[in-house]
Structures are given as C-alpha cells and as structure tokens.
Motif scaffolding. Structure first.
Motif, PDB file in Angstrom:
ATOM      1  N   LEU A  14       0.846  -1.194   0.000  1.00 48.32           N
ATOM      2  CA  LEU A  14       0.000   0.000   0.000  1.00 48.32           C
ATOM      3  C   LEU A  14       0.877   1.238   0.000  1.00 48.32           C
ATOM      4  CD1 LEU A  14      -2.987   1.088   0.402  1.00 48.32           C
ATOM      5  CD2 LEU A  14      -2.432   1.159   2.842  1.00 48.32           C
ATOM      6  N   GLU A  15       0.594   2.153  -0.935  1.00 48.28           N
ATOM      7  CA  GLU A  15       1.308   3.427  -1.017  1.00 48.28           C
ATOM      8  C   GLU A  15       0.341   4.569  -0.759  1.00 48.28           C
ATOM      9  OE1 GLU A  15       3.771   6.287  -4.155  1.00 48.28           O
ATOM     10  OE2 GLU A  15       2.695   4.515  -4.882  1.00 48.28           O
ATOM     11  N   LEU A  16       0.701   5.453   0.166  1.00 53.15           N
ATOM     12  CA  LEU A  16      -0.118   6.622   0.482  1.00 53.15           C
ATOM     13  C   LEU A  16       0.556   7.844  -0.119  1.00 53.15           C
ATOM     14  CD1 LEU A  16      -0.812   5.741   4.229  1.00 53.15           C
ATOM     15  CD2 LEU A  16      -2.223   5.188   2.233  1.00 53.15           C
ATOM     16  N   ALA A  17       0.247   8.120  -1.370  1.00 53.40           N
ATOM     17  CA  ALA A  17       0.871   9.216  -2.099  1.00 53.40           C
ATOM     18  C   ALA A  17      -0.054  10.426  -2.138  1.00 53.40           C
ATOM     19  CB  ALA A  17       1.231   8.776  -3.512  1.00 53.40           C
ATOM     20  N   THR A  18       0.487  11.557  -2.540  1.00 57.39           N
ATOM     21  CA  THR A  18      -0.296  12.792  -2.574  1.00 57.39           C
ATOM     22  C   THR A  18      -1.445  12.714  -3.565  1.00 57.39           C
ATOM     23  OG1 THR A  18       1.636  14.091  -1.938  1.00 57.39           O
ATOM     24  CG2 THR A  18      -0.181  15.278  -2.982  1.00 57.39           C
ATOM     25  N   PRO A  68      11.430   5.493   0.167  1.00 57.78           N
ATOM     26  CA  PRO A  68      12.590   5.850  -0.668  1.00 57.78           C
ATOM     27  C   PRO A  68      13.656   4.753  -0.713  1.00 57.78           C
ATOM     28  CG  PRO A  68      11.946   7.697   0.725  1.00 57.78           C
ATOM     29  CD  PRO A  68      11.175   6.516   1.202  1.00 57.78           C
ATOM     30  N   LEU A  69      13.808   3.987   0.370  1.00 58.02           N
ATOM     31  CA  LEU A  69      14.800   2.915   0.376  1.00 58.02           C
ATOM     32  C   LEU A  69      14.390   1.769  -0.546  1.00 58.02           C
ATOM     33  CD1 LEU A  69      15.878   2.638   4.129  1.00 58.02           C
ATOM     34  CD2 LEU A  69      16.779   4.087   2.320  1.00 58.02           C
ATOM     35  N   THR A  70      13.125   1.376  -0.477  1.00 56.36           N
ATOM     36  CA  THR A  70      12.667   0.297  -1.350  1.00 56.36           C
ATOM     37  C   THR A  70      12.667   0.740  -2.811  1.00 56.36           C
ATOM     38  OG1 THR A  70      10.330   0.921  -1.065  1.00 56.36           O
ATOM     39  CG2 THR A  70      11.245  -0.655   0.499  1.00 56.36           C
ATOM     40  N   LEU A  71      12.392   2.026  -3.049  1.00 57.74           N
ATOM     41  CA  LEU A  71      12.441   2.550  -4.420  1.00 57.74           C
ATOM     42  C   LEU A  71      13.864   2.475  -4.964  1.00 57.74           C
ATOM     43  CD1 LEU A  71      11.184   4.066  -6.834  1.00 57.74           C
ATOM     44  CD2 LEU A  71      11.685   6.204  -5.624  1.00 57.74           C
ATOM     45  N   PRO A 112      26.459  12.588 -15.441  1.00 56.42           N
ATOM     46  CA  PRO A 112      25.551  11.736 -16.217  1.00 56.42           C
ATOM     47  C   PRO A 112      24.138  11.818 -15.655  1.00 56.42           C
ATOM     48  CG  PRO A 112      27.535  10.540 -15.552  1.00 56.42           C
ATOM     49  CD  PRO A 112      27.527  11.822 -14.798  1.00 56.42           C
ATOM     50  N   VAL A 113      23.162  11.692 -16.531  1.00 48.02           N
ATOM     51  CA  VAL A 113      21.750  11.730 -16.140  1.00 48.02           C
ATOM     52  C   VAL A 113      21.053  10.517 -16.740  1.00 48.02           C
ATOM     53  CG1 VAL A 113      19.573  12.998 -16.282  1.00 48.02           C
ATOM     54  CG2 VAL A 113      21.726  14.245 -16.016  1.00 48.02           C
ATOM     55  N   ARG A 114      20.273   9.833 -15.905  1.00 48.57           N
ATOM     56  CA  ARG A 114      19.438   8.734 -16.392  1.00 48.57           C
ATOM     57  C   ARG A 114      18.021   8.936 -15.883  1.00 48.57           C
ATOM     58  NH1 ARG A 114      17.614   3.423 -14.941  1.00 48.57           N
ATOM     59  NH2 ARG A 114      18.683   3.436 -12.917  1.00 48.57           N
ATOM     60  N   ILE A 115      17.044   8.794 -16.764  1.00 52.54           N
ATOM     61  CA  ILE A 115      15.638   8.866 -16.377  1.00 52.54           C
ATOM     62  C   ILE A 115      15.065   7.459 -16.451  1.00 52.54           C
ATOM     63  CG2 ILE A 115      13.384   9.840 -16.916  1.00 52.54           C
ATOM     64  CD1 ILE A 115      14.835  12.240 -18.141  1.00 52.54           C
ATOM     65  N   VAL A 116      14.488   6.995 -15.349  1.00 52.87           N
ATOM     66  CA  VAL A 116      13.951   5.637 -15.285  1.00 52.87           C
ATOM     67  C   VAL A 116      12.776   5.509 -16.240  1.00 52.87           C
ATOM     68  CG1 VAL A 116      12.890   3.887 -13.818  1.00 52.87           C
ATOM     69  CG2 VAL A 116      14.704   5.358 -12.901  1.00 52.87           C
ATOM     70  N   LYS A 117      12.870   4.554 -17.136  1.00 53.36           N
ATOM     71  CA  LYS A 117      11.792   4.256 -18.078  1.00 53.36           C
ATOM     72  C   LYS A 117      11.353   2.806 -17.882  1.00 53.36           C
ATOM     73  CE  LYS A 117      12.120   8.236 -20.340  1.00 53.36           C
ATOM     74  NZ  LYS A 117      11.034   9.248 -20.323  1.00 53.36           N
ATOM     75  N   GLY A 118      10.068   2.580 -17.984  1.00 55.26           N
ATOM     76  CA  GLY A 118       9.560   1.216 -17.861  1.00 55.26           C
ATOM     77  C   GLY A 118       9.500   0.745 -16.419  1.00 55.26           C
ATOM     78  N   PHE A 119       9.145  -0.540 -16.254  1.00 52.62           N
ATOM     79  CA  PHE A 119       9.014  -1.125 -14.930  1.00 52.62           C
ATOM     80  C   PHE A 119      10.376  -1.591 -14.413  1.00 52.62           C
ATOM     81  CE2 PHE A 119       4.851  -2.430 -16.981  1.00 52.62           C
ATOM     82  CZ  PHE A 119       4.145  -1.374 -16.435  1.00 52.62           C
ATOM     83  N   PRO A 120      10.524  -1.729 -13.082  1.00 53.05           N
ATOM     84  CA  PRO A 120      11.738  -2.343 -12.552  1.00 53.05           C
ATOM     85  C   PRO A 120      11.956  -3.725 -13.155  1.00 53.05           C
ATOM     86  CG  PRO A 120      10.479  -1.325 -10.779  1.00 53.05           C
ATOM     87  CD  PRO A 120       9.616  -1.260 -12.008  1.00 53.05           C
ATOM     88  N   ASN A 153       6.487   3.677  -9.610  1.00 55.44           N
ATOM     89  CA  ASN A 153       7.663   2.883  -9.263  1.00 55.44           C
ATOM     90  C   ASN A 153       7.811   2.674  -7.758  1.00 55.44           C
ATOM     91  OD1 ASN A 153       8.603   2.323 -11.844  1.00 55.44           O
ATOM     92  ND2 ASN A 153       9.857   4.168 -11.969  1.00 55.44           N
ATOM     93  N   THR A 154       7.310   3.611  -6.963  1.00 55.55           N
ATOM     94  CA  THR A 154       7.427   3.469  -5.508  1.00 55.55           C
ATOM     95  C   THR A 154       6.688   2.244  -5.011  1.00 55.55           C
ATOM     96  OG1 THR A 154       7.729   5.842  -5.141  1.00 55.55           O
ATOM     97  CG2 THR A 154       6.925   4.557  -3.283  1.00 55.55           C
ATOM     98  N   ILE A 155       5.483   2.026  -5.497  1.00 53.93           N
ATOM     99  CA  ILE A 155       4.724   0.869  -5.000  1.00 53.93           C
ATOM    100  C   ILE A 155       5.310  -0.439  -5.510  1.00 53.93           C
ATOM    101  CG2 ILE A 155       2.958   0.699  -6.827  1.00 53.93           C
ATOM    102  CD1 ILE A 155       0.934   0.310  -4.468  1.00 53.93           C
ATOM    103  N   PHE A 156       5.972  -0.413  -6.669  1.00 56.59           N
ATOM    104  CA  PHE A 156       6.689  -1.609  -7.118  1.00 56.59           C
ATOM    105  C   PHE A 156       7.798  -1.965  -6.127  1.00 56.59           C
ATOM    106  CE2 PHE A 156       5.478  -0.518 -11.726  1.00 56.59           C
ATOM    107  CZ  PHE A 156       4.388  -1.372 -11.687  1.00 56.59           C
TER     108      PHE A 156
END
Length: 445
Positions: free
Chosen positions: A11-15, A187-190, A342-350, A368-371
């Motif tokens: 369960l994620e409680l996001a804004t 944030p740690l699990t992410l 360097p810059v990387r933007i997360v794309k797709g699922f883990p 991605n946080t709830i994943f």
C-alpha cells in the motif's frame, strides 16, 4: 523471503493517489503483479502526509477491497510505505574508548547499536537505521568485528520523521480493518528497485519528483548516505500554469503533460506554434514553456543544492524517477546546472517486476514506488479459509415438548343471593285497645 504461493500486498499513500498492489513470487525470484487498484487522494493526503484520518481510512478500505475482489481472496495484512515531507536522515556518531588494545567482539557492536537506537529527537522518532562505516584513527573500515583497537567511531544514518506520521498510518490501516505486515521506508525500497548495483557502488543520487514533494537519496559504496524530502514537485508547475493562464487545474495538467518542457530547445519553433485553451483563447507554445521551464529550473537547482557537496563521489551521476521526471528535455535542463554529470531517467518497470496478462499499467515512472514496496514484501497477506473438521459427532438430545397447561375448569354459576326479607314484629294490643275496636265495630253495624 515469501514463498512462491504467498500473495504479497503493498500500500502506497501518495499525494495524488492511494495505491494498492498484489503480487506473487515466480521461481526466478521476480514478482508477478496480479492485482492493482488506486483511488484519488487529493482530499486526504498532503505532501505525502495523512491530512484527514476518516477519508484516508475509507479510501484504504475501498482500494484493498478491490484487491480482494480481484484476487478472489480476503486481504488481511498489507506492507505499507512511509514517505512524506517530514522524512529525513540524520548522521549520528558514537565513540568508544578502551583502556588497552581490545579485540572488538559482536556484543560491543550490539551495545553501540542499542545506544544509537536510544537517541531521542524532538517530536520525531527513528524509523530506520542505516549503519555506515567505522573509523579507527584515519582508517575507514566496513567490518570492525575481530579487529584490535584502542578506540573506534561508529557512524549511523538515522532515518527519522514526526511521530504522528507513523501513528496516523497505523491508525488508518487498523480502522480500515487490516493489519500491517511491515512498515517500509518508501525511498529505500524505491532505490533498491530502480538503481543498479553499479550505480549504488560507484555513487549516484536518486531524485524522485512526485506531485508535491521531491525525495533525494544519495548512495556511495552501496550505502545510503543522505535522505531528504523537498516540499516542491510537479504540482507546483501545474499550479503556475493555471494561475498564469487563468485556467482550471485539470486543463493545466493536460497542457503540462502534452506540451510542457523543462528546457526550451527550439524557441523559434515554439513561438510559432499556437495552443488553444478554454474561453476560446490562444497562447503560443513558447509562453507555456516559459512557465514550465522556470519552475523546473527551481526544482532542479534545489536538487543540485542537496547533492553538490557530494558531487565528486557521484560517478554515476543522477537518476530521475517519479511522474514529474517524465517531462520533455529534463536531461538537458539538469545539464545546464550540472554540466558534467551523467543523467538517467527511469523508463519502464523495474527489472524484477512482471505483469500478469490481465493487468495493464502505465510504465511512465509514476508508480515505481509501490513496485519497490511490493518487491520488499515477505509476508503472505491473504486469509486462507479452511473448513474446520469436527472432532466428534454428537447426537443432540431431543428437546422435550412443553406440557400444555390444563385449561381451568369453570366454576358453576351461582344463583344470585336474594336479599333477606326484613321481619318487623307487631306490637301486642292491650285490653282497652281491644274494647275500643269492638265498640267501633258495633256502631258501624
């Protein structure tokens, strides 16, 4: 780790939304998503912190109820993520001096850890402790057990938050009728789910740009070094668009996602493109991009301010995730500030997430946080109903029928009692009265 047949629920409680997800471990240790539900949370959660207990409780009940319906099984427990504005890290150092060179045993380290856990922070509590290295003289040592030392310094990164953050989460989940399997630092699990082992080892910063907050985590040598949550996010961009163009928030969000830029590369082209907005008005694309670019510049400069002191250690640069990271030209915008990183933007699922064929989710980084929470789950969260076998068959004793009460025998009707006649005795006549009567009779004759 949970067994393959166990069902993990997170369960994620996001804004912007309260999200629930369920999955099962596959033989290759990946996680297959088998159920998902979410509900708008803008009326009950603010900057990742519960703002309305009753509304949050009801929303949790509904989303987990939807998960139960999809699974065909009853959800009883849930792994819950903790995030939000008050979450941050504090470095704590503990020194130990010995009278002579001493071989460090395990129980000394345990005592030091207990001492660290007992540190009191005003109106806050320690939610997680991330051990750092030990320092002996000028040496930095990862594992000190067994070494001979006269003194040592132990370093711990304590992740703390306001006490009410955890208390309100526990209250809402309990009031909704569920048990908490585990409280996880989101944030740690992410970080574990979207960062590679080489990025953590060589050093990187992870910036999760959410709706109302931006969470920054810094890693070097596979250890979390800093965690901070900034009270700024993608909703600030949307609000700027709505105010400047005098339009509704929903329309501003659509314009941001479709035409917004974090950095305007081709101004001449943008100034020639017209966009129609409500009220029959038109604006140029460059006008919109001026608004989005200005606010993203502020967000990125705030991120850089938090990581710039450690920039020499961040060989792998910065990794962006979250819904706010999906805006166009984010990489170019950040490189205007930190030119050589360097810059990387997360794309797709883990990589460890697999989708059941019946589940369709967007891979835009928004969830991605709830994943990450799901991947860290290790407790079976559904109830297995099992029929109870009777130990002995008992023949019930017959219940005696109630004996009817005899009907009352009517008493014979009695004749009404006659009132007794009253007898009045006559007076006895004297001799002179008799002579008088006799004389009266003779005269009449």
């Amino acid at each position: 780790m949970a067994a393959e047949k166990d069902i993990i629920v997170a369960l994620e409680l996001a804004t912007t939304a309260i999200r629930a997800i369920a999955g099962q471990r596959l033989p290759d240790s990946t996680m297959q998503v088998i159920a998902y539900a979410e509900e708008n949370a803008t009326t009950c959660i603010r900057k990742g912190i519960i703002d309305n207990i009753d509304k949050t409780t009801q929303a949790i009940s509904r989303v987990l109820g939807h998960i139960s319906l999809q699974l065909g099984k009853t959800v009883s427990h849930v792994h819950v993520g903790i995030g939000g504005q008050s979450l941050h890290s504090v470095l704590n150092r503990i020194q130990r001096n010995f009278s002579e060179k001493t071989q460090v045993p395990n129980h000394i380290i345990d005592q030091i850890m207990i001492t660290n856990s007992g540190v009191v922070y005003a109106d806050s509590e320690i939610l997680e402790v991330v051990p750092q290295e030990y320092k002996v003289g000028s040496r930095i040592i990862a594992d000190i057990v067994g070494m001979q030392v006269e003194q040592l310094e132990a370093n711990f990164l304590n992740i703390i938050a306001r006490k009410s953050l955890k208390e309100n989460i526990q209250k809402c989940v309990k009031n909704a009728g569920f048990e908490i399997a585990d409280l996880l630092i989101a944030p740690l699990t992410l970080g574990d789910s979207v960062l590679s082992a080489s990025e953590k080892r060589s050093g990187c910063a992870l910036a999760d740009i959410g709706a109302d907050t931006t969470t920054i985590s810094i890693y070097t040598n596979n250890i979390l070094r800093k965690l901070i949550v900034l009270p700024i996010g993608a909703n600030n961009v949307t609000n700027d668009i709505a105010q400047c163009l005098k339009i509704e928030i929903n329309e501003a969000e659509i314009l941001k996602n479709k035409y917004g830029r974090a950095w305007l590369e081709d101004y001449e082209k943008a100034i020639s493109n017209s966009l129609e907005i409500s009220g029959g008005k038109e604006i140029t694309e460059s006008k919109l991009c001026e608004i989005t670019e200005a606010r993203y510049e502020e967000i990125l400069k705030n991120i850089w301010a938090q990581i710039s002191d450690d920039c020499e250690k961040l060989t792998s640069g910065i990794v962006f995730t979250g819904g706010g990271s999906q805006i166009a030209f984010l990489t170019e915008a950040f490189q205007q500030i930190a030119k050589d990183k360097p810059v990387r933007i997360v794309k797709g699922f883990p990589t460890d997430i697999k989708m059941d064929t019946s589940i369709f989710l967007s891979d835009n980084g928004r969830i991605n946080t709830i994943f990450g929470l799901l991947l860290h789950g290790d407790f079976n969260c559904v109830v297995t109903h099992k029929a109870e076998e009777p130990t002995e068959m008992l023949t019930p004793e017959p219940i005696p029928e109630p004996t009817p009460e005899p009907e009352p025998i009517p008493e014979p009707e009695q004749e009404p009692e006659q009132e007794p006649e009253i007898y009045i005795p006559q007076k006895k006549m004297g001799i002179w009265e008799r002579i008088k009567i006799a004389l009266t009779d003779d005269s009449n004759s």
